[in-house]
Design an enzyme around this catalytic site. Structure first.
Site, mmCIF file in Angstrom:
data_model
loop_
_atom_site.group_PDB
_atom_site.id
_atom_site.type_symbol
_atom_site.label_atom_id
_atom_site.label_comp_id
_atom_site.label_asym_id
_atom_site.label_seq_id
_atom_site.Cartn_x
_atom_site.Cartn_y
_atom_site.Cartn_z
ATOM 1 N N LYS A 36 -5.987 2.815 -0.493
ATOM 2 C CA LYS A 36 -5.912 1.362 -0.280
ATOM 3 C C LYS A 36 -5.435 1.044 1.134
ATOM 4 O O LYS A 36 -5.731 -0.035 1.663
ATOM 5 C CB LYS A 36 -5.027 0.698 -1.343
ATOM 6 C CG LYS A 36 -3.614 1.245 -1.469
ATOM 7 C CD LYS A 36 -2.640 0.650 -0.460
ATOM 8 C CE LYS A 36 -1.306 1.339 -0.540
ATOM 9 N NZ LYS A 36 -0.356 0.880 0.501
ATOM 10 N N ARG A 66 1.502 -3.204 7.373
ATOM 11 C CA ARG A 66 1.279 -2.725 8.742
ATOM 12 C C ARG A 66 -0.171 -2.285 8.934
ATOM 13 O O ARG A 66 -0.711 -2.364 10.045
ATOM 14 C CB ARG A 66 2.251 -1.585 9.062
ATOM 15 C CG ARG A 66 2.065 -0.347 8.224
ATOM 16 C CD ARG A 66 3.177 0.653 8.395
ATOM 17 N NE ARG A 66 4.436 0.166 7.873
ATOM 18 C CZ ARG A 66 5.501 0.936 7.662
ATOM 19 N NH1 ARG A 66 5.439 2.223 7.946
ATOM 20 N NH2 ARG A 66 6.612 0.451 7.177
#
Length: 333
Positions: free
Chosen positions: A187, A251
């Protein structure tokens, strides 16, 4: 229970605080003494701003505490997992549970991180995985969160469930370690892709397309490697995919946005200021796709952009120009 959390990043810190709140004797380990000293002095982690570190939380750069710990949490970045596991192997109690909470795949071997840990521990301890949609910034502020504890030894999974479970941190158990770890790692690649799409100025439709077809790829590879397809509909699959592809806490998504806006890959990762696990996982996903023969066009496009210098515009156009498909023929459900 005496617990050592290895890795003083935002996630390791948030979990150490959670374990402390649950009445455990928790110590947070930093691989650098100057980093540990700074945490002791400021009693705040800059990666978890506004969250105080109580005096009761031990902070150390020594691994000696591992000798007495019934549970050890591996919260170091994926590239440091093997080295850290090798260091603790001589110190680890044989009855200890080692919990991997990093989300990645080892770059050179394409092994899941629990497999890396097991190789280095050589039969000492029992390895489990904790994963799910869980931004450290929110766990540290007691925002309701759900995760899954996975191990081939269900008694170890239940130990992790018991130790971490709180009213605002719900933990489920699962025996599908491969499915849970692959969902957690892949993911990140898809979050990078969604970030690139957002940075290019694409819309919600494009993000939904990438997430949905990316989920198909995750499950397709997971099943080929022995995972269960239903795992990818759970917290470590769909749940983590949703939160990582849509949140600015991610991030990976932030890095993708910068790349989509035209920033070079290495500069974008430096700008984010923390480890971008999706960069490393994209290489591993490409390797696994080649090894298993599983079709993964979205992940392969990410690899081409990140490692081969292909333009994001060309990659998107080629994805959209692929031959006609029947959705059900490749469905993961």
């Amino acid at each position: 229970m005496k617990i050592t959390v290895l890795g003083s990043g935002g996630w390791g810190t948030a979990l150490a605080l959670l374990l402390l709140d649950n009445g455990n004797d928790a110590t947070l380990w930093s691989h650098r003494e100057d980093g540990a000293a700074e945490l002791r002095r400021k009693r705040e982690n800059p990666l978890l701003k506004g969250v105080a570190l109580p005096e009761a939380l031990g902070i150390s750069s020594s691994l000696e505490g591992v000798k007495e710990s019934g549970l050890v949490v591996m919260a170091v970045p994926s590239f440091a997992v093997r080295e850290t596991a090798r260091k603790i192997a001589p110190l680890l109690r044989r009855d200890a549970v080692v919990v991997s909470v990093a989300k990645g795949i080892e770059k050179d071997t394409a092994l899941c991180l629990s497999q890396v840990i097991e190789q280095e521990l050589q039969g000492k301890g029992t390895v489990a995985v904790l994963s799910g949609p869980s931004h450290a910034e929110e766990v540290g502020r007691h925002i309701p969160t759900g995760c899954v504890a996975a191990s081939r030894d269900m008694s170890a999974a239940k130990v992790v469930q018991d130790v971490f479970m709180r009213p605002r941190f719900r933990v489920y158990t699962n025996s599908d370690v491969m499915g849970v770890e692959l969902g957690a790692a892949l993911k990140n690649v898809l979050a990078l892709c969604c970030g690139v799409s957002d940075g290019m100025g694409m819309g919600d439709n494009t993000r939904a397309l990438l997430m949905t077809r990316g989920m198909t790829e995750m499950a397709r590879l997971g099943v080929a490697m022995g995972g269960r397809k239903e795992t990818f509909a759970g917290l470590s699959g769909m749940g983590d995919l949703i939160v990582t592809c849509t949140s600015m806490h991610s991030r990976n998504r932030r890095c993708g946005i910068l790349i989509g806006q035209g920033m070079p890959v290495q500069q974008a990762m430096k700008e984010v200021g923390a480890v971008v696990e999706g960069y490393f996982a994209a290489c591993s996903a490409w390797q696994l796709a080649q090894k298993t023969g599983v079709e993964m066009p979205v992940c392969e496009s990410a690899y081409a952009v990140l490692y081969e210098g292909k333009s994001v515009e060309q990659s998107l156009e080629q994805l959209l120009a692929r031959s006609k498909k029947h959705e059900a023929d490749e469905s993961w459900i």
